[in-house]
Design an enzyme around this catalytic site. Sequence first.
Site, mmCIF file in Angstrom:
data_model
loop_
_atom_site.group_PDB
_atom_site.id
_atom_site.type_symbol
_atom_site.label_atom_id
_atom_site.label_comp_id
_atom_site.label_asym_id
_atom_site.label_seq_id
_atom_site.Cartn_x
_atom_site.Cartn_y
_atom_site.Cartn_z
ATOM 1 N N ARG A 180 -10.372 -3.221 0.181
ATOM 2 C CA ARG A 180 -10.308 -3.397 1.637
ATOM 3 C C ARG A 180 -11.505 -2.755 2.353
ATOM 4 O O ARG A 180 -11.380 -2.189 3.431
ATOM 5 C CB ARG A 180 -8.995 -2.838 2.192
ATOM 6 C CG ARG A 180 -7.750 -3.511 1.629
ATOM 7 C CD ARG A 180 -7.713 -5.001 1.947
ATOM 8 N NE ARG A 180 -6.559 -5.627 1.305
ATOM 9 C CZ ARG A 180 -6.611 -6.269 0.144
ATOM 10 N NH1 ARG A 180 -7.773 -6.389 -0.501
ATOM 11 N NH2 ARG A 180 -5.532 -6.813 -0.375
ATOM 12 N N SER A 229 -0.767 -6.597 7.777
ATOM 13 C CA SER A 229 -0.535 -5.371 7.025
ATOM 14 C C SER A 229 -1.196 -4.192 7.735
ATOM 15 O O SER A 229 -2.387 -4.222 8.042
ATOM 16 C CB SER A 229 -1.098 -5.526 5.612
ATOM 17 O OG SER A 229 -0.875 -4.374 4.850
ATOM 18 N N GLU A 299 -5.228 0.032 7.801
ATOM 19 C CA GLU A 299 -5.928 -1.190 7.418
ATOM 20 C C GLU A 299 -6.305 -1.970 8.670
ATOM 21 O O GLU A 299 -7.337 -2.629 8.725
ATOM 22 C CB GLU A 299 -5.045 -2.046 6.503
ATOM 23 C CG GLU A 299 -5.719 -3.294 5.960
ATOM 24 C CD GLU A 299 -4.890 -3.981 4.892
ATOM 25 O OE1 GLU A 299 -4.926 -5.227 4.855
ATOM 26 O OE2 GLU A 299 -4.219 -3.307 4.109
#
EC number: 1.3.1.98
Length: 310
Positions: A180, A229, A299
């Site tokens: 990520r 998310s 995130e």
Amino acid sequence: MTAFPDLIETIRADAPNLRGRLLENQSLADLTWFRVGGPAQVLFSPADAEDLSQFLAALDPSVPSTVIGLGSNLIVRDGGIPGVTIRLGGKAFGSIEIDGETVRAGTAVPDMRLAKAAAEASLDGLAFFRGIPGSVGGALRMNAGAHGGETTDVLVEARGIDRKGELRTFTHAEMGFRYRHSSAPDDVIFTSATFRGRPGDREAIEAEMERVTAAREAAQPIRERTGGSTFKNPEGGKAWQLIDAAGCRGLTLGGAQVSEMHCNFLINRGGATAADIEGLGEEVRRRVREHSGFELHWEIKRIGVEASPA
């Protein structure tokens, strides 16, 4: 709502030949999936890459610039975003070209459309993009992934424009992908990317995409006002399990709530502020830390300034 000083007159004086659209004190709430947040001091939508290059080259270096995409994994704080906010769109940044096993896409292309175009060309390996609710630009910046695939698995190169208005090309290795995360310079605005698929069976690929879609709908609150998310999975744990174990499923703050369907999702139940959503996320982090010792990291990207006290 916050009202910033006007910058557009100065920008037009420094770059009189701009062809893109400039808007002052433009609300950004409708451009984010959470439907919250303050205004952009200036919102600029460039006509094409050349227009963006000219704009950045002429922009006073002291004026901050921020890029937003489809607004999925994003919280814009209630005080808005000072400086210039840049949003790519239109044909110049939204086109897809396929040549053999390679797919070149503008960074405004939704990830879901990228997956569909590859499937229609019988190219396998990009079906996982069907499960990512963002655009190609965001996928590059955060090495987006879902259902066993990540951007790093298929990227060949990315192109962009830096803060000086100079064109830049990054090979896969130069992107510095991690979980990520991309190590590409923060000042680069990606404009296009080239991906490589592999020959496959169209029906099988489309069936896989349907499976991804069904899995998302069954497990995630995709019809809510959410940002996707919320936290990265920490090493040795899964964010949703840690949140659930800490007793946070269904937790609320103002108009924000931890989803009861999937507790790594925050939702705007109606009337939430950006401060509600971010504050709830921080409370979740605190409770998880105290319960299990795990440190959750956001995130979702959080940008802008907090609202001034009334």
